[in-house]
Write a protein that holds these residues in place. Sequence first.
Motif, PDB file in Angstrom:
ATOM      1  N   ALA A   1       0.812  -1.213   0.000  1.00  0.00           N
ATOM      2  CA  ALA A   1       0.000   0.000   0.000  1.00  0.00           C
ATOM      3  C   ALA A   1       0.844   1.260   0.000  1.00  0.00           C
ATOM      4  O   ALA A   1       0.409   2.315  -0.470  1.00  0.00           O
ATOM      5  CB  ALA A   1      -0.934   0.007   1.209  1.00  0.00           C
ATOM      6  N   ALA A   2       2.070   1.150   0.535  1.00  0.00           N
ATOM      7  CA  ALA A   2       2.959   2.318   0.611  1.00  0.00           C
ATOM      8  C   ALA A   2       3.628   2.635  -0.715  1.00  0.00           C
ATOM      9  O   ALA A   2       4.235   3.699  -0.858  1.00  0.00           O
ATOM     10  CB  ALA A   2       4.014   2.091   1.680  1.00  0.00           C
ATOM     11  N   ALA A   3       3.536   1.735  -1.685  1.00  0.00           N
ATOM     12  CA  ALA A   3       4.148   1.979  -2.993  1.00  0.00           C
ATOM     13  C   ALA A   3       3.444   3.148  -3.670  1.00  0.00           C
ATOM     14  O   ALA A   3       2.231   3.343  -3.497  1.00  0.00           O
ATOM     15  CB  ALA A   3       4.063   0.725  -3.848  1.00  0.00           C
ATOM     16  N   PRO A   4       4.172   3.961  -4.442  1.00  0.00           N
ATOM     17  CA  PRO A   4       3.550   5.117  -5.116  1.00  0.00           C
ATOM     18  C   PRO A   4       2.407   4.685  -6.033  1.00  0.00           C
ATOM     19  O   PRO A   4       2.465   3.654  -6.692  1.00  0.00           O
ATOM     20  CB  PRO A   4       4.714   5.712  -5.918  1.00  0.00           C
ATOM     21  CG  PRO A   4       5.945   5.236  -5.235  1.00  0.00           C
ATOM     22  CD  PRO A   4       5.611   3.885  -4.686  1.00  0.00           C
ATOM     23  N   ILE A   5       1.348   5.491  -6.054  1.00  0.00           N
ATOM     24  CA  ILE A   5       0.198   5.237  -6.917  1.00  0.00           C
ATOM     25  C   ILE A   5       0.276   6.151  -8.133  1.00  0.00           C
ATOM     26  O   ILE A   5       0.306   7.383  -7.990  1.00  0.00           O
ATOM     27  CB  ILE A   5      -1.118   5.494  -6.145  1.00  0.00           C
ATOM     28  CG1 ILE A   5      -1.219   4.566  -4.940  1.00  0.00           C
ATOM     29  CG2 ILE A   5      -2.322   5.315  -7.063  1.00  0.00           C
ATOM     30  CD1 ILE A   5      -2.437   4.830  -4.066  1.00  0.00           C
TER      31      ILE A   5
END
Length: 330
Positions: free
Chosen positions: A264-268
């Motif tokens: 979830a912390a990965a860039p969107i």
Amino acid sequence: MNAVAMAPAPGDNLIEVRGLRKYFGSGTHPVRAVDDVSFAIRRGETLGLVGESGSGKSTIGRLLTRLVDPTAGQMLYHGGEAGGQDLAGMSQGQFRPLRSKIQIIFQDPYASLNPRMRIREVLGEALDTHGQARGAARLPRIHELLTQVGLRPEHADRFPHEFSGGQRQRIGIARALAVQPNFIVADEPLSALDVSIQAQVVNLLGDLKEQLGLTLLFISHDLDVVEYLCDRVVVLYLGRVMEIAPTSALYANPAHPYTRALLAAAPIPDPAQRRTIPLLQGDLPSPANPPSGCVFRTRCPHAVAECASADMALRPVGAEHWKACWRDDI
């Protein structure tokens, strides 16, 4: 011992890690950099090792290459004629004949090359140390290695400062390949490189793996690269394994709350897209005084009282998929 060490794993394992521990310091509160870690690496695969800074990733890489000595556990290497050899139980003298088969690519391409040596000397030193490509065969082998990593033979006469960061990392890869290893630890080999160069190095590693039949342990915090390059993934937190799964299964259906938080912390890419999983709160606990029970419980949004004492051994949740969480309702 971690349960996954006893679980059957299809395929031919080149490396088996069983109950591996590395503690720094002494007394009642040593720093538990690696604490009862078990996993296997199959011959010819790329295994990803992910987790936050301080999770023990690089320490495991250095343990497998015997740059540091383990506190306890086994590291079985199945690449020799004698079958499974326990690297953990070897002295440095006993391990020396295996150094040509087990190599490492370091994180920092600037610090890993001697600035006073020409590249032909850097690569030649590796060849000389292991008695390979002597005499007239030495320079052609150096030229072959440079070509193999996308550089030109004439680069052999240059010094490290005459290359870009990406080119220096290619030289580091060539040095690892010089002694014809079958297992390479790539310790965050992209973190010091520009984003524009990272994809080139990733593709190079993938091509070399296929061409040379290499087995890789790829240590990284870049989850997009891990998804692209790795066959399976081990997720670490505070020196312990939280989840092991095939890459496709891990990214499609992460079973552990920590894995979900990492993803979830990965860039969107789409700014309009909203996160459905909350980001991690708080700091990583001290490895000198880890929480009881599940070490992730102090940051887990699903933690309950039982997590402070529950057994966190890895257990199966799917085909070749394990997690260190006792709860099935999350």
